[in-house]
Design a protein around this motif. Structure first.
Motif, PDB file in Angstrom:
ATOM      1  N   UNK A 192      36.038  24.607  32.711  1.00 33.92           N
ATOM      2  CA  UNK A 192      37.266  25.413  32.733  1.00 33.92           C
ATOM      3  C   UNK A 192      36.897  26.887  32.618  1.00 33.92           C
ATOM      4  N   UNK A 193      37.518  27.718  33.471  1.00 29.88           N
ATOM      5  CA  UNK A 193      37.261  29.164  33.420  1.00 29.88           C
ATOM      6  C   UNK A 193      38.581  29.902  33.257  1.00 29.88           C
ATOM      7  N   UNK A 194      38.551  31.008  32.508  1.00 30.95           N
ATOM      8  CA  UNK A 194      39.695  31.917  32.452  1.00 30.95           C
ATOM      9  C   UNK A 194      39.504  32.958  33.562  1.00 30.95           C
ATOM     10  N   UNK A 195      40.456  33.020  34.480  1.00 28.99           N
ATOM     11  CA  UNK A 195      40.363  33.968  35.594  1.00 28.99           C
ATOM     12  C   UNK A 195      41.101  35.275  35.300  1.00 28.99           C
ATOM     13  N   UNK A 196      42.265  35.165  34.644  1.00 31.48           N
ATOM     14  CA  UNK A 196      43.035  36.352  34.234  1.00 31.48           C
ATOM     15  C   UNK A 196      43.620  36.076  32.862  1.00 31.48           C
ATOM     16  N   UNK A 197      43.726  37.123  32.036  1.00 28.87           N
ATOM     17  CA  UNK A 197      44.400  36.964  30.747  1.00 28.87           C
ATOM     18  C   UNK A 197      45.320  38.156  30.498  1.00 28.87           C
ATOM     19  N   UNK A 198      45.930  38.185  29.341  1.00 30.28           N
ATOM     20  CA  UNK A 198      46.896  39.227  28.955  1.00 30.28           C
ATOM     21  C   UNK A 198      48.053  39.345  29.954  1.00 30.28           C
ATOM     22  N   UNK A 199      48.469  38.199  30.485  1.00 30.10           N
ATOM     23  CA  UNK A 199      49.627  38.166  31.383  1.00 30.10           C
ATOM     24  C   UNK A 199      50.893  37.908  30.562  1.00 30.10           C
ATOM     25  N   UNK A 227      45.267  36.888  42.649  1.00 34.57           N
ATOM     26  CA  UNK A 227      43.874  36.836  42.197  1.00 34.57           C
ATOM     27  C   UNK A 227      43.043  36.172  43.285  1.00 34.57           C
ATOM     28  N   UNK A 228      41.939  36.838  43.676  1.00 34.36           N
ATOM     29  CA  UNK A 228      41.102  36.336  44.771  1.00 34.36           C
ATOM     30  C   UNK A 228      40.058  35.355  44.229  1.00 34.36           C
ATOM     31  N   UNK A 229      40.057  34.145  44.802  1.00 33.97           N
ATOM     32  CA  UNK A 229      39.144  33.097  44.320  1.00 33.97           C
ATOM     33  C   UNK A 229      37.966  32.854  45.263  1.00 33.97           C
ATOM     34  N   UNK A 230      37.991  33.478  46.445  1.00 32.20           N
ATOM     35  CA  UNK A 230      36.841  33.376  47.353  1.00 32.20           C
ATOM     36  C   UNK A 230      36.831  34.588  48.281  1.00 32.20           C
ATOM     37  N   UNK A 231      35.758  34.706  49.074  1.00 30.37           N
ATOM     38  CA  UNK A 231      35.660  35.806  50.030  1.00 30.37           C
ATOM     39  C   UNK A 231      35.153  37.090  49.396  1.00 30.37           C
ATOM     40  N   UNK A 232      35.253  38.183  50.153  1.00 32.60           N
ATOM     41  CA  UNK A 232      34.710  39.471  49.729  1.00 32.60           C
ATOM     42  C   UNK A 232      35.367  40.008  48.461  1.00 32.60           C
ATOM     43  N   UNK A 235      37.171  37.426  42.578  1.00 25.67           N
ATOM     44  CA  UNK A 235      37.157  37.966  41.220  1.00 25.67           C
ATOM     45  C   UNK A 235      38.059  39.171  41.033  1.00 25.67           C
ATOM     46  N   UNK A 236      38.573  39.726  42.149  1.00 28.05           N
ATOM     47  CA  UNK A 236      39.469  40.889  42.082  1.00 28.05           C
ATOM     48  C   UNK A 236      40.922  40.457  41.999  1.00 28.05           C
ATOM     49  N   UNK A 237      41.758  41.380  41.594  1.00 30.34           N
ATOM     50  CA  UNK A 237      43.192  41.092  41.476  1.00 30.34           C
ATOM     51  C   UNK A 237      43.999  42.295  41.934  1.00 30.34           C
ATOM     52  N   UNK A 238      45.185  42.040  42.473  1.00 27.56           N
ATOM     53  CA  UNK A 238      46.096  43.135  42.816  1.00 27.56           C
ATOM     54  C   UNK A 238      47.534  42.640  42.711  1.00 27.56           C
ATOM     55  N   UNK A 239      48.474  43.504  43.047  1.00 25.28           N
ATOM     56  CA  UNK A 239      49.893  43.168  42.982  1.00 25.28           C
ATOM     57  C   UNK A 239      50.325  42.652  44.350  1.00 25.28           C
ATOM     58  N   UNK A 240      50.934  41.467  44.392  1.00 22.12           N
ATOM     59  CA  UNK A 240      51.377  40.890  45.660  1.00 22.12           C
ATOM     60  C   UNK A 240      52.809  41.309  45.975  1.00 22.12           C
ATOM     61  N   UNK A 241      53.680  41.237  44.974  1.00 17.61           N
ATOM     62  CA  UNK A 241      55.076  41.637  45.177  1.00 17.61           C
ATOM     63  C   UNK A 241      55.649  42.028  43.819  1.00 17.61           C
ATOM     64  N   UNK A 242      56.166  43.258  43.716  1.00 15.49           N
ATOM     65  CA  UNK A 242      56.680  43.699  42.414  1.00 15.49           C
ATOM     66  C   UNK A 242      58.125  44.139  42.512  1.00 15.49           C
TER      67      UNK A 242
END
Length: 359
Positions: A192-199, A227-232, A235-242
């Motif tokens: 088990x891995x934590x990918x993002x926290x403090x949400x 949150x990006x789980x594969x590709x270039x 491990x990165x994250x951004x806002x999809x729709x706010x």
């Protein structure tokens, strides 16, 4: 009143002005064209999955049920005992997110118990990850939704809080607690891995069609993170729709290549959004919960069901409304199958079916 303890210790949160409800967001009554199914035969069908033409859901009385030919059949329970009151929930269990896996089994998360695989044909239940297992030193108090890779190897799931349980979801929203996490479970290595926290209340979750990112509804903040789980970008994250027009619950794929987002409370504009008003006034929130129960506070929040379709890049595409929630109430999810939307609900005694041709 000063001597009364408040159960929450909220911090001020700031939001942009909610989007105007015009254009693709213009209120309509399209959800009122839905038909109610299995009325008074189940309660709180939060999330829905199909294996072939057979439908499955989890209910507020702790069951995973099969829905076929007008019959409701129990296929699994993760808890035990009576499921009469909110105090019973932790022992009774509460199945939430449900998905069909590649081998005609179901993957299900229970808010209190953890992550399961269920064979609905043989009634076999396998615990994959218990909520009792601390992940990076923190317990999971509110396991909420999941999404599974096509090969069934990886399961991405949300734990909405390590402090608050599902039965206290309103306290979680009102306090604005930032202790939710996005996690990954590997069915082969059991890691088990934590990918993002403090949400702040991570809720619904959906893997992209290319399986390169997952979308996570951050309910308290009325937005969807990516949150990006594969590709270039891995491990990165951004806002999809706010700055969404409501508070997002589950996210599911749409046949247009975008996503359906269920919302049971909107941020009226024009109009008055109580949650927006209270967000910058934590002292009022404290007083409210000194005086009233969560059930009582829910009565002050006007029901309004909204299903929002987002494009593959997070742009608002169209919206389906039921102002006042007259037909489709307390909507949690829109699950598309074979030309229909099946609408889950976290507390209604039915689910709804809406023909996409009719809207």
């Amino acid at each position: 009143m000063v001597l009364l303890e408040s159960p929450i210790d909220p911090q001020p949160l700031s939001f942009k002005e909610p989007p105007f409800l015009h254009g693709v967001l213009h209120p309509n009554k399209k959800l009122r064209q839905a038909n109610r199914l299995f009325e008074n035969q189940l309660i709180g069908p939060e999330s829905i999955a199909h294996i072939g033409e057979v439908m499955f859901t989890g209910t507020a009385d702790g069951r995973v049920v099969k829905l076929e030919n007008g019959e409701v059949e129990t296929i699994a329970r993760f808890g035990d005992g009576l499921c009469k009151t909110r105090d019973d929930e932790p022992t009774c269990g509460r199945p939430l997110g449900i998905r069909a896996g590649p081998n005609r089994t179901l993957f299900v998360v229970d808010a209190y118990k953890g992550l399961y695989e269920v064979n609905p044909w043989k009634r076999e239940v396998k615990l994959l990850l218990s909520s009792e297992t601390p992940i990076e030193g923190k317990k999971m108090s509110f396991v909420n939704d999941l999404t599974v890779t096509q090969d069934g190897r990886k399961i991405y799931f949300t734990d909405s809080s390590s402090k608050w349980q599902r039965r206290d979801y309103l306290l979680l929203i009102m306090e604005g607690t930032a202790d939710g996490r996005l996690l990954e479970y590997d069915t082969e290595t059991k890691e088990v891995k934590v990918l993002m926290d403090q949400l702040r209340f991570p809720n619904g979750i959906q893997l992209s069609p290319a399986e390169d990112f997952v979308l996570v509804a951050e309910t308290t903040m009325a937005r969807i993170r990516r949150f990006y789980v594969s590709g270039l970008m891995k491990g990165g994250a951004d806002m999809f729709s706010e700055n969404l027009p409501g508070y997002p619950d589950n996210i599911r794929p749409s046949s247009s290549g975008g996503y359906w987002v269920g919302m049971a409370t909107i941020r009226s504009n024009p109009g008055f959004s109580m949650l927006d008003f209270l967000s910058e006034r934590p002292w009022i929130k404290k007083v409210i919960f000194k005086l009233f129960s969560q059930e009582m506070v829910m009565k002050f929040v006007p029901p309004y069901s909204l299903i929002l379709e987002l494009s593959d890049s997070g742009v608002f595409q169209r919206s389906l409304h039921d102002p006042n929630g007259l037909v489709a109430t307390y909507v949690s999810e829109a699950h598309e199958h074979d030309g229909y939307l099946y609408l889950g609900s976290f507390r209604s005694p039915f689910l709804c079916q809406l023909s996409l041709k009719s809207v």
